[in-house]
Design a protein around this motif. Structure first.
Motif, mmCIF file in Angstrom:
data_model
loop_
_atom_site.group_PDB
_atom_site.id
_atom_site.type_symbol
_atom_site.label_atom_id
_atom_site.label_comp_id
_atom_site.label_asym_id
_atom_site.label_seq_id
_atom_site.Cartn_x
_atom_site.Cartn_y
_atom_site.Cartn_z
ATOM 1 N N ALA A 1 27.073 -10.878 33.022
ATOM 2 C CA ALA A 1 27.793 -11.001 31.327
ATOM 3 C C ALA A 1 26.841 -10.900 30.812
ATOM 4 C CB ALA A 1 27.981 -12.052 31.898
ATOM 5 N N LYS A 2 25.332 -11.475 31.665
ATOM 6 C CA LYS A 2 23.531 -10.506 30.243
ATOM 7 C C LYS A 2 23.837 -9.327 30.279
ATOM 8 C CE LYS A 2 20.426 -11.208 27.815
ATOM 9 N NZ LYS A 2 20.373 -12.021 26.393
ATOM 10 N N ASP A 3 24.308 -8.707 31.663
ATOM 11 C CA ASP A 3 24.806 -7.107 31.116
ATOM 12 C C ASP A 3 25.590 -6.429 30.293
ATOM 13 O OD1 ASP A 3 22.872 -6.621 32.918
ATOM 14 O OD2 ASP A 3 23.981 -7.071 34.653
ATOM 15 N N ALA A 4 27.055 -7.222 30.141
ATOM 16 C CA ALA A 4 27.573 -7.115 28.928
ATOM 17 C C ALA A 4 27.854 -7.114 27.877
ATOM 18 C CB ALA A 4 29.463 -7.060 29.916
ATOM 19 N N GLN A 5 26.585 -8.260 27.771
ATOM 20 C CA GLN A 5 26.563 -8.254 26.062
ATOM 21 C C GLN A 5 25.587 -8.044 25.374
ATOM 22 O OE1 GLN A 5 24.572 -12.323 25.794
ATOM 23 N NE2 GLN A 5 24.728 -13.315 24.293
ATOM 24 N N GLU A 6 24.807 -7.258 26.637
ATOM 25 C CA GLU A 6 23.758 -6.138 25.226
ATOM 26 C C GLU A 6 24.561 -4.844 25.156
ATOM 27 O OE1 GLU A 6 20.818 -5.678 28.995
ATOM 28 O OE2 GLU A 6 19.618 -7.952 28.202
ATOM 29 N N VAL A 7 24.987 -4.543 26.712
ATOM 30 C CA VAL A 7 26.326 -2.925 25.908
ATOM 31 C C VAL A 7 26.845 -3.256 24.035
ATOM 32 C CG1 VAL A 7 27.492 -1.313 26.163
ATOM 33 C CG2 VAL A 7 26.044 -2.577 28.235
ATOM 34 N N ALA A 8 26.760 -4.418 24.427
ATOM 35 C CA ALA A 8 28.462 -5.319 23.668
ATOM 36 C C ALA A 8 27.364 -4.949 21.885
ATOM 37 C CB ALA A 8 28.597 -6.536 23.717
ATOM 38 N N GLY A 9 25.502 -5.705 22.471
ATOM 39 C CA GLY A 9 25.411 -5.798 21.488
ATOM 40 C C GLY A 9 24.535 -3.700 20.765
ATOM 41 N N GLY A 10 25.028 -2.939 21.708
ATOM 42 C CA GLY A 10 24.529 -1.818 21.354
ATOM 43 C C GLY A 10 23.644 -1.118 22.074
ATOM 44 N N ARG A 11 23.328 -1.705 23.083
ATOM 45 C CA ARG A 11 21.986 -1.261 23.985
ATOM 46 C C ARG A 11 23.072 0.078 24.437
ATOM 47 N NH1 ARG A 11 21.541 -3.581 29.775
ATOM 48 N NH2 ARG A 11 23.373 -1.752 30.138
ATOM 49 N N ASP A 12 22.295 0.824 24.794
ATOM 50 C CA ASP A 12 22.910 2.374 25.949
ATOM 51 C C ASP A 12 23.553 2.998 24.839
ATOM 52 O OD1 ASP A 12 21.561 1.175 27.873
ATOM 53 O OD2 ASP A 12 23.302 0.652 29.215
ATOM 54 N N ALA A 13 23.776 2.874 22.991
ATOM 55 C CA ALA A 13 23.838 3.661 22.324
ATOM 56 C C ALA A 13 23.477 5.713 22.943
ATOM 57 C CB ALA A 13 23.502 3.195 20.977
ATOM 58 N N ARG A 14 22.768 5.607 22.981
ATOM 59 C CA ARG A 14 23.090 6.800 23.091
ATOM 60 C C ARG A 14 22.511 7.005 24.594
ATOM 61 N NH1 ARG A 14 23.073 9.398 19.461
ATOM 62 N NH2 ARG A 14 22.899 8.581 16.829
ATOM 63 N N ARG A 15 22.938 6.664 25.647
ATOM 64 C CA ARG A 15 22.490 6.394 27.577
ATOM 65 C C ARG A 15 23.333 7.661 27.826
ATOM 66 N NH1 ARG A 15 20.882 3.501 32.355
ATOM 67 N NH2 ARG A 15 20.558 2.234 30.603
ATOM 68 N N ASP A 16 22.340 7.835 28.643
ATOM 69 C CA ASP A 16 22.651 10.102 29.148
ATOM 70 C C ASP A 16 23.931 9.515 30.338
ATOM 71 O OD1 ASP A 16 20.982 10.497 27.680
ATOM 72 O OD2 ASP A 16 19.149 11.216 29.200
ATOM 73 N N GLY A 17 25.066 10.559 30.152
ATOM 74 C CA GLY A 17 25.529 10.092 31.233
ATOM 75 C C GLY A 17 27.262 9.788 29.972
ATOM 76 N N CYS A 18 26.725 9.456 29.314
ATOM 77 C CA CYS A 18 27.998 8.353 28.809
ATOM 78 C C CYS A 18 28.801 9.150 27.962
ATOM 79 C CB CYS A 18 27.506 7.589 27.839
ATOM 80 S SG CYS A 18 28.794 5.901 27.185
ATOM 81 N N GLU A 19 29.755 9.451 28.206
ATOM 82 C CA GLU A 19 30.873 10.987 26.745
ATOM 83 C C GLU A 19 31.337 9.925 25.704
ATOM 84 O OE1 GLU A 19 34.454 11.455 29.052
ATOM 85 O OE2 GLU A 19 32.517 13.097 30.622
ATOM 86 N N ASN A 20 31.123 8.276 25.737
ATOM 87 C CA ASN A 20 32.151 7.738 24.132
ATOM 88 C C ASN A 20 31.089 6.790 24.561
ATOM 89 O OD1 ASN A 20 33.161 6.338 22.170
ATOM 90 N ND2 ASN A 20 35.530 7.096 22.854
ATOM 91 N N PRO A 21 29.887 6.266 23.973
ATOM 92 C CA PRO A 21 29.285 4.984 23.795
ATOM 93 C C PRO A 21 29.939 3.812 23.283
ATOM 94 C CG PRO A 21 27.841 7.044 23.651
ATOM 95 C CD PRO A 21 28.729 7.969 23.391
ATOM 96 N N GLU A 22 31.059 4.493 21.997
ATOM 97 C CA GLU A 22 30.930 3.169 21.563
ATOM 98 C C GLU A 22 32.389 2.650 22.220
ATOM 99 O OE1 GLU A 22 33.515 3.069 16.728
ATOM 100 O OE2 GLU A 22 32.466 5.073 17.723
ATOM 101 N N ALA A 23 33.383 3.548 22.171
ATOM 102 C CA ALA A 23 34.043 3.040 23.552
ATOM 103 C C ALA A 23 33.347 2.143 24.664
ATOM 104 C CB ALA A 23 35.078 4.358 24.163
ATOM 105 N N CYS A 24 32.834 2.470 25.102
ATOM 106 C CA CYS A 24 31.856 1.332 26.695
ATOM 107 C C CYS A 24 31.713 -0.321 25.753
ATOM 108 C CB CYS A 24 30.132 2.182 26.950
ATOM 109 S SG CYS A 24 31.288 3.065 28.338
ATOM 110 N N GLN A 25 31.097 0.133 24.900
ATOM 111 C CA GLN A 25 30.348 -0.483 23.441
ATOM 112 C C GLN A 25 31.356 -1.953 23.390
ATOM 113 O OE1 GLN A 25 28.559 -0.363 19.460
ATOM 114 N NE2 GLN A 25 27.593 -2.172 19.242
ATOM 115 N N GLN A 26 32.535 -0.662 23.053
ATOM 116 C CA GLN A 26 34.265 -2.227 22.433
ATOM 117 C C GLN A 26 34.497 -2.673 23.539
ATOM 118 O OE1 GLN A 26 35.315 -2.933 19.334
ATOM 119 N NE2 GLN A 26 33.345 -1.700 18.724
ATOM 120 N N ARG A 27 34.883 -1.841 24.864
ATOM 121 C CA ARG A 27 35.331 -2.585 26.395
ATOM 122 C C ARG A 27 34.153 -3.779 26.716
ATOM 123 N NH1 ARG A 27 38.083 -0.765 30.637
ATOM 124 N NH2 ARG A 27 38.791 -0.245 28.839
ATOM 125 N N ALA A 28 32.783 -3.756 26.830
ATOM 126 C CA ALA A 28 32.060 -5.166 26.931
ATOM 127 C C ALA A 28 32.410 -6.097 25.990
ATOM 128 C CB ALA A 28 30.771 -3.936 26.490
#
Length: 237
Positions: free
Chosen positions: A145-172
Motif C-alpha cells: 500500500a505504501k508503494d501505491a501511495q507513493e505512485v499516487a503522490g507522483g512518484r515515477d512520473a517519468r518512469r522508463d518503460g511506462c507508456e502512460n504514467p498519468e494513468a498509472c498514477q490514477q490507478r494507484a
C-alpha cells in the motif's frame, strides 16, 4: 468422551489426540506467521508451494504479488499439499484466523500488500490483472500500500518503460480508494470535525488506543470475520 474425563470424574484421563494435534499445528501457524520472531525458512518454502497451487482464478497473476495467503484474498488448492501444510491451513480456517486492528500506524497499513488486499471494499472496482495493473506491478514495482501511495503522490512520473504514467498514477489512487478507511495508509488518527445531528460542527479527538505497530499484531483467531468489512471497518482509531 468419558475416557477423556479426569479420574475423579469417572474417566481415564486419556489425551484428546485431535485437540493435541490441532494445538501442535496452531503452533506451526504461529511460527508461519512470524508471531514468535522472524519467519522461519520453512515458512518461505511453504509460501512458494502455495503459489504453485494457486486456484485457477489467480493463475494469470504475477506470482510475485501473491505474497501471503493470510494477508491477501487469494487461495490455493489443497490437493497434493504436504499433510502438515494441509492440516495447518485447516486449523487456521477452524480457528477463524482473520485480520483486525485499531489505531494502526501508517507504517503498518503501508506495509500490507495492496494487491488482493483483505481490506478492499467489496463494491469497489479494483482490477489486478489488466495492462495498467501489470505496469504498476512490473514497471513501478508496486507491491505494498505504501508503494501505491507513493505512485499516487507522483512518484515515477517519468518512469522508463511506462507508456502512460498519468494513468498509472490514477490507478494507484483508485487502489487506495478501494480500501476501507481503517486500512487506508493516507488516513490517520488526527483530530477532525464531524457534523452533529443539529448540523453543528464538533471537534472529535481519537480514542486513546495503543497503536498497532507490527503486522503480526493484526492477526486474530476465533473472530467472526466481520472486522474487515462490517461496521467496524470504518472505525479508524
Amino acid at each position: 468422551q468419558t475416557l477423556k474425563l479426569p479420574l475423579d470424574e469417572g474417566g481415564q484421563n486419556l489425551v484428546d489426540i485431535k485437540l493435541r494435534n490441532d494445538a501442535i499445528h496452531l503452533v506451526h501457524l504461529i511460527n508461519f506467521l512470524g508471531l514468535n520472531g522472524p519467519v522461519p525458512r520453512w515458512a518461505l518454502v511453504v509460501q512458494d508451494i502455495l503459489r504453485t497451487k494457486v486456484l485457477s482464478t489467480y493463475k494469470n497473476m504475477d506470482p510475485q504479488i501473491l505474497t501471503n495467503i493470510f494477508l491477501q484474498t487469494w487461495d490455493a488448492s489443497k490437493n497434493d499439499l504436504p499433510p502438515d501444510v494441509k492440516r495447518m491451513l485447516k486449523v487456521a480456517r477452524e480457528a477463524k484466523l482473520t485480520l483486525d486492528g485499531l489505531n494502526m500506524t501508517a507504517d503498518v497499513k503501508g506495509a500490507l500488500p495492496i494487491w488482493l488486499h483483505q481490506g478492499w471494499a467489496p463494491e469497489k472496482n479494483r482490477r489486478t490483472n489488466d495492462s495498467r495493473a501489470r505496469c504498476l506491478q512490473t514497471v513501478h514495482g508496486v507491491v505494498t500500500a505504501k508503494d501505491a501511495q507513493e505512485v499516487a503522490g507522483g512518484r515515477d512520473a517519468r518512469r522508463d518503460g511506462c507508456e502512460n504514467p498519468e494513468a498509472c498514477q490514477q490507478r494507484a489512487i483508485r487502489l487506495l480508494e478501494a480500501l476501507e478507511p481503517k486500512w487506508d495508509p493516507r488516513i490517520g488518527c488526527e483530530p477532525h470535525e464531524e457534523e452533529t445531528e443539529d448540523g453543528a460542527a464538533e471537534r472529535v479527538f481519537p480514542r486513546q488506543v495503543v497503536p498497532t505497530a507490527e503486522i503480526s499484531d493484526l492477526f486474530r483467531v476465533f473472530a467472526e470475520g466481520n472486522e474487515l468489512r462490517g461496521a467496524e471497518s470504518h472505525v479508524v482509531c
